[in-house]
Design a protein around this motif. Structure first.
Motif, PDB file in Angstrom:
ATOM      1  N   CYS A 155       1.547  -5.696   4.764  1.00  0.00           N
ATOM      2  CA  CYS A 155       2.351  -4.713   4.022  1.00  0.00           C
ATOM      3  C   CYS A 155       2.251  -4.903   2.510  1.00  0.00           C
ATOM      4  CB  CYS A 155       3.815  -4.826   4.457  1.00  0.00           C
ATOM      5  SG  CYS A 155       4.929  -3.746   3.561  1.00  0.00           S
TER       6      CYS A 155
ATOM      7  N   CYS B  44       4.690  -0.236  -0.180  1.00  0.00           N
ATOM      8  CA  CYS B  44       4.539   1.046  -0.866  1.00  0.00           C
ATOM      9  C   CYS B  44       5.704   1.981  -0.558  1.00  0.00           C
ATOM     10  CB  CYS B  44       3.228   1.703  -0.461  1.00  0.00           C
ATOM     11  SG  CYS B  44       3.225   2.292   1.239  1.00  0.00           S
TER      12      CYS B  44
ATOM     13  N   CYS C  46       6.192   4.376   4.667  1.00  0.00           N
ATOM     14  CA  CYS C  46       6.730   4.453   6.029  1.00  0.00           C
ATOM     15  C   CYS C  46       8.170   4.949   6.018  1.00  0.00           C
ATOM     16  CB  CYS C  46       6.610   3.106   6.741  1.00  0.00           C
ATOM     17  SG  CYS C  46       7.339   1.717   5.875  1.00  0.00           S
TER      18      CYS C  46
ATOM     19  N   CYS D 220       0.784   4.694   6.872  1.00  0.00           N
ATOM     20  CA  CYS D 220       0.734   3.347   6.299  1.00  0.00           C
ATOM     21  C   CYS D 220      -0.649   3.060   5.722  1.00  0.00           C
ATOM     22  CB  CYS D 220       1.084   2.307   7.360  1.00  0.00           C
ATOM     23  SG  CYS D 220       0.861   0.616   6.752  1.00  0.00           S
TER      24      CYS D 220
HETATM   25  S1  SF4 Z   1       3.775   2.114   4.742  1.00  0.00           S
HETATM   26 FE1  SF4 Z   1       5.470   0.667   5.039  1.00  0.00          FE
HETATM   27  S2  SF4 Z   1       4.547  -0.973   6.267  1.00  0.00           S
HETATM   28 FE2  SF4 Z   1       2.849   0.204   5.398  1.00  0.00          FE
HETATM   29  S3  SF4 Z   1       2.324  -0.883   3.522  1.00  0.00           S
HETATM   30 FE3  SF4 Z   1       3.747   0.743   2.953  1.00  0.00          FE
HETATM   31  S4  SF4 Z   1       5.770  -0.255   3.022  1.00  0.00           S
HETATM   32 FE4  SF4 Z   1       4.357  -1.583   4.117  1.00  0.00          FE
END
Ligand code: SF4
Lengths: 475, 247
Positions: free
Chosen positions: A319, A322, A325, A379
């Motif tokens: 992770c 970002c 999700c 993701c």
């Molecule tokens: S989408 Fe969620 S799980 Fe994937 S990298 Fe971004 S914060 Fe992390």
């Protein structure tokens, strides 16, 4: 000592409160389509194939790091030391608190500037510093707002996303008493201007600056932060001492790898090609440098992460925080981040929280998902979030933590599902009963034992005899 | 003629057999021989998603035995088909793995089977009505079902007017809707609002779980939108009352 306390076991009550909170619901509604639309545009602009290929590279890169994590951490430590910095290994959040407090005391700090760092949230640094007579000042606008409101972040990149503009105005009127109470704060720009003026004055008071790190680069010993306000840069370069707080999985091997992650990070998060500021820091100020801190410390936090290596939860350590999700999660969009009850909300929190604070405490979160799969779909590191939530449910089931009613119902259902002939009988009987209750109205407003369905919606009545019975009669 | 086994799905079997018959009609019209294996109950998803891997694996093996001798397995559900396609190979062990993989390779959701496997371009139903379509999560994200139902609907004369957030979950989520009823209720309220905002007379989708959730909310709120499984429209079988409506 106040480590970050969790209200995760009260997730259900938290979510009911969240649904009843009109300000929150209005804030969530306005955030809802912004993030989603912006990411989609960023992906389309880059080209969907290139974007998705980049996600593969990100995934592979992080898998490689995790397979060689020890080596890269050692290499990183060597480089930090070679550039004149210090590395502190914190096995637990309490260790991190003690390390940070010690550095602040040695620097004679009364005030500490903070850039946005979730690791500091995880370790409860603000409370610990305050309890020891040191004032932490959040310099990120969102963090500053929630600090005024005495709250925790509700989102990992947009900490105050749950706050409405009128609420910010109210907070500023209350907090900035040195200003004219009748001043014009009607526009968004006036609020921003005021926040900037108030925060700028504080930068110069602090002896220590604490930031997080989006990445740590093993080949150079650099830490990398991205911000849109430039507050991180001021937080870390003005005070005498700079502390970087990062968790061990933030390592990437090379500058080029960091560039790969940067290409996908902001696009996934806010839909920007790049964040406004991307800052690389390496050691303290050298002779001849125009600015920079006299001391450079890195606190490397484990706090349960190394236990995830080699387990079905290892992928979670890819992770890059970002937030995509949670931006795309319909459950997060409905209840907001605070309902999750601990530092990390949304799908990534649903996997990470039980890993870090235990499944007894965090067990609700992996259950509170419809497995709609939108999180995995967006993701950037291709983390199979629903699959890992299911793994938590399996651990709970193995350890008898699944609620008794669920186990019981599941047991009866499973017994029949494995015996087709009896299943036929039981379903025919059950449906005949429901039809009777429906009395030809096509739907039922109340069904015994099914209140959690019928409280909010009708139950469509079965059409007639089961398909299997009708089919057998026909053919 | 391909021999197709119909995986009825537990909800269609119990609540809406007409969806099963509509599926059979579509398959037969497309030149398939359809059989319905007796030894079917459910795909096992409730156990799998509740963490009871052992029960789920036993049910998976039962499905493999009952269905593996056919040319194809087709279900009127992206969710159940998705479980067989994506989850069974992970769920079983040892000698069962290749058998699960073989079954996964020939299992399909109905609209994608018609369009992607059989190359069907149009169906015979004539239905000049205004509809909106909810993309059920598993079908969409596990199996890539999105354009296929829309393409077939267009051939019947249905106009699909897209709703906001058509690809967002309706809040059903299997046991989720009863484990977290407040959150689920809010999600399905959003969904039904988006659907009715289009002005469509029909709300269609490809999964009965989502449909019962949406129909139940729509009738509770008196939305007056007709909720049906997409195959009922494609097969021209809309003489049965819509989901949740009286005879
Ligand atoms: S989408 Fe969620 S799980 Fe994937 S990298 Fe971004 S914060 Fe992390």
């Amino acid at each position: 000592m106040s480590l970050h306390a969790s209200t995760t076991p009260q997730f259900k009550q938290n979510s009911r409160d969240a649904l009843a909170d009109e300000n929150l619901q209005s804030a969530l509604r306005s955030a809802r389509n912004g993030f989603v639309g912006k990411r989609a545009i960023a992906r389309a602009k880059m080209g969907e194939d290139e974007f998705d290929a980049l996600r593969n590279r990100g995934r592979d890169l992080k898998n490689h790091v995790l397979a060689n994590l020890g080596d890269y951490l050692e290499a990183y430590e060597r480089e930090v030391i070679a550039s004149g910095g210090h590395v502190h290994w914190a096995e637990t959040a309490a260790d991190a608190q003690a390390i940070v407090l010690d550095i602040c005391r040695k620097a004679g700090a009364k005030t500490v500037n903070k850039g946005k760092t979730m690791i500091s949230e995880e370790c409860g640094i603000n409370d610990h510093l305050s309890a020891n007579g040191i004032t932490p000042v959040e310099t990120d606008l969102g963090e500053y707002i929630i600090q005024l409101r005495d709250e925790t972040p509700s989102h990992i990149i947009a900490p105050a996303v749950h706050v409405t503009v009128p609420q910010v105005r109210e907070e500023f009127l209350k907090a900035h008493t040195h200003l004219d109470p009748d001043r014009d704060l009607s526009g968004l720009d006036t609020l921003l201007k005021e926040a900037r003026a108030v925060l700028r004055a504080k930068y110069f008071e602090a002896q220590v600056g604490i930031t997080g790190a989006n990445m740590l680069i093993a080949e150079t010993g650099q830490s990398v932060i991205v911000t849109n306000e430039g507050n991180g840069d001021l937080s870390q370069s003005l005070p005498k001492v700079h502390i970087v707080m990062a968790s061990i999985e933030k390592i990437v091997p090379t500058m080029e790898d960091a560039a790969t992650v940067l290409r996908i990070l902001a696009r996934s998060a806010t839909g920007q090609d790049m964040s406004v500021y991307t800052t690389f820091s390496q050691g303290p100020r050298r002779a001849g440098d125009p600015d920079g801190p006299e001391e450079y410390h890195v606190v490397l936090l484990d706090n349960g992460r190394s236990n995830m290596l080699g387990t079905e939860f290892q992928d979670m350590l890819r992770c890059i925080r970002c937030g995509a999700c949670m931006n795309h999660c319909p459950v997060y969009q409905t209840v907001g981040g605070h309902a999750y009850g601990w530092v990390y909300p949304g799908p990534m929190g649903a996997v990470l929280t039980p890993s870090l604070i235990g499944v007894e405490e965090g067990g609700h979160l992996p259950n509170a998902s419809t497995f709609c799969g939108r999180c995995e779909d967006v993701c950037p590191m291709r983390i199979p979030l629903p699959k890992m939530m299911r793994h938590w449910r399996e651990r709970e089931f193995e350890r008898n933590l699944t609620p008794a009613a669920t186990r019981w119902g599941l047991g009866i259902w499973g017994w029949f599902a494995k015996r087709p002939a009896l299943y036929r009988l039981a379903t025919r009987g059950g449906m005949a009963g429901l039809r009777l209750l429906g009395r030809g109205r096509g739907r039922l407003g109340k069904v015994p034992l099914a209140g959690s369905w019928t409280d909010a919606r009708d139950m469509p009545a079965p059409q007639g005899d089961t398909f299997m019975a009708q089919w057998r009669a026909k053919r | 003629m391909p021999r197709v086994a119909l995986f009825v799905t537990c909800l269609v079997d119990m609540f809406r057999p007409s969806v099963g018959f509509a599926t059979v009609k579509l398959l037969e019209d497309a030149g398939c021989t359809v059989e319905v294996p007796e030894a079917q109950t459910c795909c096992g998803q409730p156990a799998y998603n509740s963490g009871d891997r052992a029960t789920a694996a036993q049910i998976a093996q039962q499905v493999i035995v009952a269905f593996e001798s056919y040319d194809y397995v087709v279900a009127p559900s992206g969710s159940c088909a998705g479980t067989i396609v994506k989850d069974y190979p992970d769920l079983v062990q040892g000698a069962w793995v290749p058998r699960a993989q073989a079954l996964a390779a020939k299992t399909h959701e109905i609209t994608s089977f018609l369009v992607d496997v059989l190359g069907v371009e149009s169906v015979t139903a004539d239905m000049p009505r205004l509809a909106t379509y909810h993309d059920s999560c598993s079908g969409l994200r596990t199996l890539g079902v999105r354009d296929q139902p829309r393409k077939l609907l267009a051939s019947t004369g249905v106009t699909v007017r897209e709703m906001d957030e058509a690809e967002v979950c309706c809040g059903f989520g299997g046991t989720f809707c009863v484990k977290y009823p407040d959150i689920s209720a809010s999600m399905v309220a959003d969904k039904v609002r988006h659907a009715t905002d289009t002005g469509a007379e029909l709300l269609l989708a490809g999964d009965l779980g989502c449909l019962m959730n949406m129909a139940g909310k729509a009738s509770r709120e008196g939305r007056g939108i007709e909720v049906r499984h997409v195959v009922e429209v494609l097969a021209g079988m809309t003489d049965t009352p819509a989901i949740g409506e009286p005879k």
